[in-house]
Write an enzyme that holds these catalytic residues in place. Structure first.
Site, PDB file in Angstrom:
ATOM      1  N   GLU A 180       0.812  -1.226   0.000  1.00  0.00           N
ATOM      2  CA  GLU A 180       0.000   0.000   0.000  1.00  0.00           C
ATOM      3  C   GLU A 180       0.846   1.277   0.000  1.00  0.00           C
ATOM      4  O   GLU A 180       0.816   2.070   0.956  1.00  0.00           O
ATOM      5  CB  GLU A 180      -0.943   0.009   1.202  1.00  0.00           C
ATOM      6  N   GLU A 360      -5.439  -8.300  -0.345  1.00  0.00           N
ATOM      7  CA  GLU A 360      -6.168  -8.082   0.919  1.00  0.00           C
ATOM      8  C   GLU A 360      -7.613  -7.721   0.638  1.00  0.00           C
ATOM      9  O   GLU A 360      -7.892  -6.970  -0.295  1.00  0.00           O
ATOM     10  CB  GLU A 360      -5.581  -6.909   1.728  1.00  0.00           C
TER      11      GLU A 360
END
Ligand code: IFM
Length: 444
Positions: A180, A360
């Site tokens: 991320e 995720e």
């Protein structure tokens, strides 16, 4: 007549039984997976920037610190059994840079042995590893030199990455360099809620963004040169940005700009070399960066929620909200499975032909009353995108167990396994059985 009713009853019960073929079905090659990150579960990450950050009051809710976290460092066998119990084919976890290289250029033998043991256990259990090299934390020495803004960062990251490849992850196929990137940078350099704790303006993001792009690319080239057969990508956190309903067309323009800046600019730069985004009245970037193009073998996607966007007069010029009446998770994020479909379709359009891995997707739900439905609704959305041609190869639920949720501390509960932090006991939630059943049936 009686026989007919009995037969009808039998037919209905048979079609309703769990042996009936699933209505939402996945290809037999589909990779079911769960994900974790070192700092959030292992404990004792004493040489990292996050460890220092947590010691300062006000940085983590309720004054909590990662401390022993879930004690995963000392529970490899037990936690591998949890993975086996779920029947996952793949496990995404991170190797902690601050543990492997606690001082620049000095590698820790215990950490190397430890991660080798973890990989051996996974292999013995028939679970394929996916390794993340950097998941929000940096070694203290790296942070002290300026983190991603330090001009030595790309070389340092490439050196660490190849060290892990040679000494720990030999034979591992799937690698995530950085988790991320946008969350990591926005929270650290704009929000001031993660190290280095800066509260800069949007323009100040450019330097660390470029540093991170270069670091990823340096690691990519160095690793691929050694082992061209491995696959390397990043886990991009993609969100949906929708304008709040109303008369102001500028909200729509802003939502589009945010979508480009947050969701696509970083990943596209790794395809073309060109970093391009702008936020009205705040920043404009359009720059070619040498050697970063073509450095993603797949697109890793983390998807959680959407933001409703509205312009404001105060900096940074916009604010986010959740639609009125929307169902939310324990941390207030809208549960919006349609957004998963939308980002998957958009990713396939932005990166035609690239494989997609869901690195995720999950929900904070301490009572476990929403998780099973959350998983099903998101799998349904993903399945719909797949049937329309989006090449999704696997799905990692976040997370295997409850863990240290950064500045939110231990309160949010994302786990399929519930953690008792006093005893470090793990207990399967009902949704763990449900997810495992989905995996076994390859659908639901
Ligand atoms: O816990 C985090 C993880 O570290 C990164 N992706 C989002 C998760 C939930 O917030």
């Amino acid at each position: 007549m009686k026989t007919l009713i009995t037969l009808l009853g039998l037919f209905l019960s048979l079609t309703a039984s769990s042996n009936a073929s699933p209505t939402v079905e996945f290809p037999s090659s589909f990779k079911w997976c769960v994900a974790t990150a070192a700092h959030q579960i292992e404990g004792g990450n004493t040489n990292s920037d996050w460890w220092d950050w947590e010691q300062i009051p006000g940085h983590v809710k309720n004054g909590e610190r990662s401390g022993a976290a879930c004690g995963h460092w000392d529970r490899l066998e037990e936690d591998t059994r949890l993975l086996s119990g779920l029947h996952v084919r793949q496990y995404r976890f991170s190797v902690e840079w601050a543990k492997v290289e606690p001082k620049q250029g000095r590698y820790d033998l215990d950490a190397i042995i430890h991660y080798n043991r973890e990989l051996a256990l996974l292999r013995a259990a028939g679970i394929e590893p996916m390794i993340t090299l950097q998941h929000f934390t940096l070694p203290r020495w790296m942070r002290e030199q300026g983190g991603w803004e330090w001009d030595g960062a790309p070389a340092a990251f490439a050196k660490y990455s190849t060290f892990v490849l040679d000494n720990i992850g030999f034979g591992v196929r799937d690698w995530i360099t950085i988790n991320e990137p946008m969350v990591h940078l926005v929270l650290g350099y704009l929000g001031g809620v993660q190290p280095p704790g800066k509260k800069g303006d949007l323009a100040s993001l450019k330097a660390p963004v470029i540093g991170l792009l270069k670091a990823h690319a340096a690691a990519y080239h160095a690793m691929k040169q050694r082992h061209p057969e491995i696959r390397i990508g990043l886990a991009h956190h993609l969100r949906v940005f929708d304008a709040i309903p109303g008369w102001n067309p500028l909200n729509g323009v802003l939502a589009e700009k945010l979508d480009r800046a947050w969701n696509w600019a970083f990943a596209e730069a790794l395809e073309t070399g060109q970093l391009r985004y702008d936020i009205p009245l705040a920043t404009e970037v359009n720059e070619f960066i040498e050697n970063i193009a073509h450095t993603q073998d797949f697109i890793g996607i983390n998807y959680y929620t959407r933001d409703m966007v509205e312009m404001t007069l105060e900096a940074p010029g916009f604010k986010f909200s959740v639609p009125e009446g929307a169902e939310t998770s324990d941390v207030g994020w809208e549960i919006y499975p349609e957004g998963f479909y939308r980002v998957l379709k958009a990713a396939a359009e932005h990166f035609p032909g690239k494989q997609i891995l869901i690195t995720e997707n999950g929900i904070a739900d301490a009572k476990d009353t929403k998780r099973s439905k959350f998983i099903e609704s998101h799998l349904e959305a993903m399945n719909r995108a797949m049937r329309e041609g989006v090449p999704v190869e696997g799905y990692c639920y976040w997370s295997l167990m409850d863990n240290f949720e950064w500045s939110e501390g231990f309160t949010p509960r994302f786990g399929l396994y519930e953690m008792d932090y006093a005893t470090l006991a793990r207990k399967a939630r009902p949704s763990a059985a449900h997810f495992s059943e989905i995996i076994l049936r390859n659908g639901f």
